[in-house]
Scaffold this motif. Structure first.
Motif, PDB file in Angstrom:
ATOM      1  N   ASP A   1      18.079 -41.933  39.214  1.00 53.18           N
ATOM      2  CA  ASP A   1      17.505 -43.249  39.478  1.00 53.18           C
ATOM      3  C   ASP A   1      17.535 -44.124  38.234  1.00 53.18           C
ATOM      4  O   ASP A   1      17.834 -45.313  38.297  1.00 53.18           O
ATOM      5  CB  ASP A   1      16.056 -43.108  39.960  1.00 53.18           C
ATOM      6  CG  ASP A   1      15.982 -42.665  41.412  1.00 53.18           C
ATOM      7  OD1 ASP A   1      17.033 -42.658  42.074  1.00 53.18           O
ATOM      8  OD2 ASP A   1      14.885 -42.317  41.872  1.00 53.18           O
ATOM      9  N   ARG A  25      19.566 -47.677  37.863  1.00 51.51           N
ATOM     10  CA  ARG A  25      18.837 -48.930  37.652  1.00 51.51           C
ATOM     11  C   ARG A  25      19.326 -49.680  36.414  1.00 51.51           C
ATOM     12  O   ARG A  25      19.026 -50.862  36.251  1.00 51.51           O
ATOM     13  CB  ARG A  25      17.338 -48.661  37.509  1.00 51.51           C
ATOM     14  CG  ARG A  25      16.636 -48.265  38.790  1.00 51.51           C
ATOM     15  CD  ARG A  25      15.134 -48.368  38.625  1.00 51.51           C
ATOM     16  NE  ARG A  25      14.635 -47.549  37.527  1.00 51.51           N
ATOM     17  CZ  ARG A  25      14.216 -46.294  37.665  1.00 51.51           C
ATOM     18  NH1 ARG A  25      14.243 -45.713  38.854  1.00 51.51           N
ATOM     19  NH2 ARG A  25      13.761 -45.615  36.632  1.00 51.51           N
ATOM     20  N   LYS A  29      16.181 -38.064  42.963  1.00 50.40           N
ATOM     21  CA  LYS A  29      16.094 -38.500  44.356  1.00 50.40           C
ATOM     22  C   LYS A  29      17.498 -38.607  44.943  1.00 50.40           C
ATOM     23  O   LYS A  29      18.441 -38.994  44.274  1.00 50.40           O
ATOM     24  CB  LYS A  29      15.387 -39.848  44.448  1.00 50.40           C
ATOM     25  CG  LYS A  29      13.915 -39.799  44.061  1.00 50.40           C
ATOM     26  CD  LYS A  29      13.268 -41.173  44.224  1.00 50.40           C
ATOM     27  CE  LYS A  29      11.793 -41.118  43.856  1.00 50.40           C
ATOM     28  NZ  LYS A  29      11.151 -42.455  44.001  1.00 50.40           N
ATOM     29  N   GLU A  31      20.666 -39.979  46.809  1.00 50.27           N
ATOM     30  CA  GLU A  31      21.226 -41.314  47.000  1.00 50.27           C
ATOM     31  C   GLU A  31      21.172 -41.742  48.455  1.00 50.27           C
ATOM     32  O   GLU A  31      21.032 -42.920  48.765  1.00 50.27           O
ATOM     33  CB  GLU A  31      22.674 -41.357  46.505  1.00 50.27           C
ATOM     34  CG  GLU A  31      22.823 -41.197  45.003  1.00 50.27           C
ATOM     35  CD  GLU A  31      24.263 -41.248  44.553  1.00 50.27           C
ATOM     36  OE1 GLU A  31      25.149 -41.339  45.438  1.00 50.27           O
ATOM     37  OE2 GLU A  31      24.519 -41.192  43.335  1.00 50.27           O
ATOM     38  N   GLY A  34      15.950 -41.541  49.619  1.00 51.87           N
ATOM     39  CA  GLY A  34      15.092 -41.506  48.446  1.00 51.87           C
ATOM     40  C   GLY A  34      13.836 -40.684  48.609  1.00 51.87           C
ATOM     41  O   GLY A  34      13.141 -40.396  47.626  1.00 51.87           O
TER      42      GLY A  34
END
Length: 532
Positions: free
Chosen positions: A310, A314, A489, A491, A494
């Motif tokens: 994650d 991001r 998590k 893809e 989540g």
């Protein structure tokens, strides 16, 4: 089509590892990455200006038209697994061309797979140097449209691969109408240095490929023995399933952003942004490709050194170029001045290229290329040290990050019934613990759909890794229980956990798993040239 040292099996086993040839022992580690931005910038070849074509950029989010080492260190995040690596790696984006329209091809997980190879003969990193601050280099030639002899085992080892039909070639292959497991391009950088800085007018002049696969400095050609760096090898993965049925086996619908429909003009760039001292320390003791050392172990990069999926997903930057590159739909022409040129001669830049795009200015932009950390073009950069006494311990590399107390993944259902979570396990390399390669089937991974897929092919175990990989297998090799290391998590969902960096969330029908130990079970994968 010319064969290279990258065998069919090597690219099919995309993360299975590096060659172990004769008595030589190679040491390498690998990690995944997402693009931090796609835009028409190239601080190596076109510093301070627009680049000739669109690139997919990996790494630190301070990427800019003009950069030095200090710029990389100003990144607030990086899109690679290893937090200490704020380098930038970039390569031309790919488009699908039909009926005069160019559609930007999306990238697929694992998107960019980056390998660092170093050391041999039981001495990991003994003769390898970390990159100096401000170091820059390229691999490949954007103007190539045929094999000029630089792509084989003694060169970049460029290879394209359609995963599914098992079709490969040095250029973009033909003979298929679908790549259900993705289309990938792979290339290695040179690793022998003459001590000079990058020169944009002669971008390949300061580096050379080794004359042997051995990791020793005398394996470099004369004049390029100032330092030998770890060998970087990158696989660039594209998701082409949306174009299924739109082309025939003899068509050439894919074209690189530089107007190349052959694939021979694929190339890569690198600007070093490794936290100083980190890479040198890891190369001395880290042996993930041979003994399965996790990257966050004290032998490698230390606790907290690997971020979850994650966090790297991001990590993005806003584009610095006021230009439509195809993110909002097909284009009538490639960004920049890039008409399709199929060769076989070298591509040329047309005269009187139209403008229209501009680099956005920023009051907090990067410092000029001649400031501290990046030597002027004609000067030498100091040779880095590999002294074992230098620098802090590997565990001091980056601050620790929070973890999870996850012990066993929850049960999930398939069409044949419930599969139970068996725990979090280390995924060793060379070979993989649970199968030779990820079992991609054209959708984002979740633990549920991974189990469904493995169940459909009658596999005994299913395993998800690093948020976006699914493996199936009938035995678990060279592994160990690693509670708390599966925190990524999925893809595709989540709410589910899909392993972690280098760690598998394992499922079986009864929730039990046994580890098979085979001393002779080893694969000799030639991702890198052994000798020439």
């Amino acid at each position: 089509m010319r064969s290279t040292s990258l065998t069919v099996k090597a690219l099919a086993c995309l993360a299975a590892g590096v060659a172990s040839v004769s008595a030589q022992r190679d040491y390498y580690f690998n990690f995944g990455s997402s693009a931090v931005v796609q835009e028409r910038l190239d601080p190596l070849v076109n510093p301070g200006a627009l680049a000739g074509h669109v690139h997919s950029v990996v790494g630190g989010n301070a990427f800019a038209a003009t950069m030095d080492f200090g710029t990389t260190q100003s990144s607030s995040c990086t899109s690679v697994d290893l937090i200490a690596d704020k380098s930038n790696y970039w390569m031309p984006s790919l488009y699908f061309h039909k009926n005069g329209k160019f559609t930007l091809v999306p990238e697929r997980s694992p998107k960019h797979k980056i390998y660092y190879k170093y050391g041999d003969r039981g001495q990991p990193g003994a003769d390898r140097s970390e990159f100096p601050k401000g170091f820059r280099m390229m691999a490949g030639n954007a103007n190539l449209r045929s094999d000029d002899g630089s792509l084989g085992s003694a060169g970049s080892q460029l290879q394209w691969y359609c995963h599914g039909p098992e079709v490969q070639s040095a250029g973009i292959p033909k003979g298929f109408t679908s790549c259900p497991h993705g289309l990938a391009a792979a290339m290695r950088f040179p690793s022998c240095w003459n001590g000079q800085d990058f020169n944009k007018d002669q971008p390949l002049a300061h580096m050379a490929y080794p004359t042997t696969g051995l990791g020793l400095i005398d394996g470099c050609p004369a004049g390029f023995q100032k330092a030998r760096f770890p060998e970087i090898f990158i696989e660039f993965w594209l998701e082409v399933s949306q174009f299924d049925g739109q082309y025939g086996p003899n068509d050439s619908p894919f074209v690189l952003a530089n107007g190349d429909p052959t694939g021979y003009g694929f190339h890569m760039d690198f600007l070093n942004g490794w936290q100083e001292g980190v890479l040198a320390r890891a190369m001395r003791t880290c042996r993930p490709g041979n003994t399965g050392d996790p990257l966050d172990s004290p032998q490698c990069f230390g606790a907290g050194s690997v971020q979850n999926g994650d966090a790297k997903e991001r990590c993005k930057k806003a584009t610095s170029v006021n230009e439509d590159i195809g993110l909002n739909g097909p284009l009538s022409q490639l960004p920049g001045c890039n008409p399709i040129q199929a060769g076989p001669g070298l591509a040329t830049k047309p005269a009187n290229c139209p403008g229209g795009a501009a680099v956005r200015s920023s009051s907090s932009g990067p410092s000029p290329a001649t400031t501290a950390g990046l030597a002027p073009t004609t000067t030498s950069v100091p040779v880095p040290t590999t002294s074992a006494a230098a620098g802090p311990r590997p565990t001091d590399t980056v601050p620790p990050s929070g973890g999870s107390s996850e012990m066993s993944p929850p049960s999930v259902n398939s069409t044949s019934g419930e599969w139970k979570g068996a725990g979090c396990f280390l995924d060793a390399l060379n070979p993989r613990s649970l199968g030779s390669r990820p079992q991609w089937w054209g959708q984002k991974i979740s633990s549920s759909n991974c189990v469904e897929h493995c169940d459909s092919i009658r596999a005994k175990y299913a395993g998800t890794e690093n948020g976006g990989q699914c493996f199936c297998g009938n035995e678990l090799l060279k592994s160990a229980s690693r509670p708390g290391k599966c925190t990524s998590k999925c893809e595709g969902d989540g709410s589910e956990i899909c392993g972690g960096p280098g760690h598998l969330s394992i499922y079986s029908r009864d929730g039990l798993v046994s580890v098979t130990k085979r001393r002779t079970h080893r694969r000799h994968i030639r991702h890198f040239s052994a000798s020439v």
